[in-house]
Design a protein around this motif. Sequence first.
Motif, PDB file in Angstrom:
ATOM      1  N   GLN A 172       0.822  -1.205   0.000  1.00 43.87           N
ATOM      2  CA  GLN A 172       0.000   0.000   0.000  1.00 43.87           C
ATOM      3  C   GLN A 172       0.856   1.255   0.000  1.00 43.87           C
ATOM      4  O   GLN A 172       0.572   2.232  -0.706  1.00 43.87           O
ATOM      5  CB  GLN A 172      -0.937  -0.003   1.218  1.00 43.87           C
ATOM      6  CG  GLN A 172      -1.857   1.219   1.270  1.00 43.87           C
ATOM      7  CD  GLN A 172      -2.565   1.345   2.602  1.00 43.87           C
ATOM      8  OE1 GLN A 172      -2.077   0.806   3.596  1.00 43.87           O
ATOM      9  NE2 GLN A 172      -3.671   2.062   2.624  1.00 43.87           N
ATOM     10  N   THR A 178      -4.574  -1.301  -2.283  1.00 46.37           N
ATOM     11  CA  THR A 178      -5.551  -0.314  -1.840  1.00 46.37           C
ATOM     12  C   THR A 178      -5.816  -0.452  -0.340  1.00 46.37           C
ATOM     13  O   THR A 178      -5.492  -1.470   0.283  1.00 46.37           O
ATOM     14  CB  THR A 178      -6.877  -0.496  -2.591  1.00 46.37           C
ATOM     15  OG1 THR A 178      -7.432  -1.783  -2.247  1.00 46.37           O
ATOM     16  CG2 THR A 178      -6.654  -0.414  -4.099  1.00 46.37           C
ATOM     17  N   GLN A 179      -6.436   0.609   0.229  1.00 48.39           N
ATOM     18  CA  GLN A 179      -6.811   0.565   1.641  1.00 48.39           C
ATOM     19  C   GLN A 179      -7.869  -0.503   1.885  1.00 48.39           C
ATOM     20  O   GLN A 179      -7.909  -1.127   2.946  1.00 48.39           O
ATOM     21  CB  GLN A 179      -7.337   1.936   2.081  1.00 48.39           C
ATOM     22  CG  GLN A 179      -7.687   2.034   3.556  1.00 48.39           C
ATOM     23  CD  GLN A 179      -6.464   1.850   4.454  1.00 48.39           C
ATOM     24  OE1 GLN A 179      -5.397   2.402   4.164  1.00 48.39           O
ATOM     25  NE2 GLN A 179      -6.624   1.090   5.532  1.00 48.39           N
TER      26      GLN A 179
END
Length: 457
Positions: A172, A178-179
Motif C-alpha cells: 500500500q 488499496t486501503q
Amino acid sequence: DIDRAAATVQERSGFAVDWTAAWSDRFEAWDGVAPLAADQAVVTALKNNRQIRAEVESIAVGRADLVQAGLLPNPVLSLTLRFPFDPVSGGSFVGAPAGHTLTALWLRDGKIKAADTRLNAAVLDVSDKALRLVADVKGSHSKIVYGQRSVTITETSIHAAKQLVGKLEQQQQAGAATQLAVNRTRQQVGTLEEELRRQRRELAKERRRLLELMGFASAPDAWTAADAGPDDQADHEPAPPSAITEDVVIRLVGTQRLDVAASRALAEASTLDLSVEERNRLKDLGLGVDIERDVDGKKTIGPTLDMPIPIFDTNQAQIAKAGSLARAALATYEAILQKGILGARTAFIDATQAAAAADEFRHNTLGGREDLSQRLHFNEQNAGAAFQAGEITLIDWLDVLRERQSALQTLNDLRLDAALARIELEYAVGGRLIPPPSPAPAPPDTPSPLDSAGSTP
C-alpha cells in the motif's frame, strides 16, 4: 464389598482404586504443574471425587442392612407385681413371663436373601457410577487435548496472516495495494483473534471442569493436558473393533452393563420381599414361658402362646403392596434395559460414523498418512511461490491460509468427535469393547415369582 466394587471397576476400566483410604487434600499421582495424562486424571478422580465417595457409602449401608436382616428380635421379659387392696385377705403376686416372636424365624431366610440381593445391587450401582466417572474424565481430558490443538492451529494461522498483512501494508505504501485490501486482511486477522479468544475461554472452562471431577475444584489451572500427538502414523483413524457389531453391542448391554445388572438385582429383591410378606400372615406369633408366685408363696411355671386372631388384618394389603412394588421393579429393570440398549446403539452409530468421517476427510481432503503434513502445507508454499511469480495477489494468499486453517480445524473437530464417541461406547457396553461369548441355549420356561404377586386392589 467395597473392595469387590473396586475390583469390578479395575476389571472394566483398567484403573485400580482404593476406596477404603480417605481422599487426599493434595495431588498424589500428579504434581499439578506437569502435563496431565489421562491415566493420572482418572486415578485421581476415582479416589478424590466426592460424589463417588458418597456413593461408596451406600455399600456399607447395604452391608449393615444385611447384618440386621440376619438378627432375630430380642426376647421380651415382662415383670408383673400386683398388690391386694385388702392386705388382710390377700398377699402380693409376682409374675415374670418371657417370650419370643416365632414369626421372625421363618421370615429370616427371605429377609437375608433380599438384603443380600440389595447389597449386590449397591455394589453394581457404585461400580457403574465409577465407570461413568471414568468416561467423563476421559472425555474432559480429550476435549482439553483437542482444544489445545485448536489453539495451536489458530495461533499459527494468526501469525502467518499478520505476516501477510505486513507485506500488504508495504504494498500500500508503494502504491501497489488499496486501503480496502488492507482493511480486508485486518478483518481476517481480527476474526481469527476472536476465534482464538473463544477457544481459550472454552479450554479454560474445561480445565476447571476436569479439576472438579478430580476432586480439586479450587486448584490452579496453569497446566496442559498431555498430548500424545495426532494419530498421523496410523493408516486410519481409530474405530471400534470389527468384531463389535450392533448386534454384539445389544448383547453386551444385557450381559455386561452394570446399571442394568443393578436394576435386575433390585427386581429380584422386590420379588423376595413379596415372598416374605406372603409368609407373614400370622404377625406377632410368639412363644414363651411364664413364672408366677401366688399369694401363698407357691411358684408355677408354664408355656405361653401369643397368637393374633386374623380378623381385621390378614396382611393382604401388604402382600398387594409388595406385589405392586415387585412388578414396578421389574418394569423399571426393563425400562433401564431398553434405555441402555438405545444408548449403546446410539453410541455405536456415533463411534463408527465419527471415525469414518474423520478418516474420509483425512484421506480424501488432506491426502492420507503418507503426505499428510506435506499436503497441509503445500498450498501455502505454492501460494507463496505463485505470489513471487506475480500469479496471485496477497489477498489470494490469505484465502489459502484461511482454507488451510479451516481444514485443520475441521479434522481436529472430527477427531475429537470420534474420540468422545468411542469413550461413550465403552461406557455404554459396560466398560469393555470385547465381544461376549455366544449365548447358551435357553432353559425351559419356569414360572416367575411375580406370577403369584396377585392383582392390585
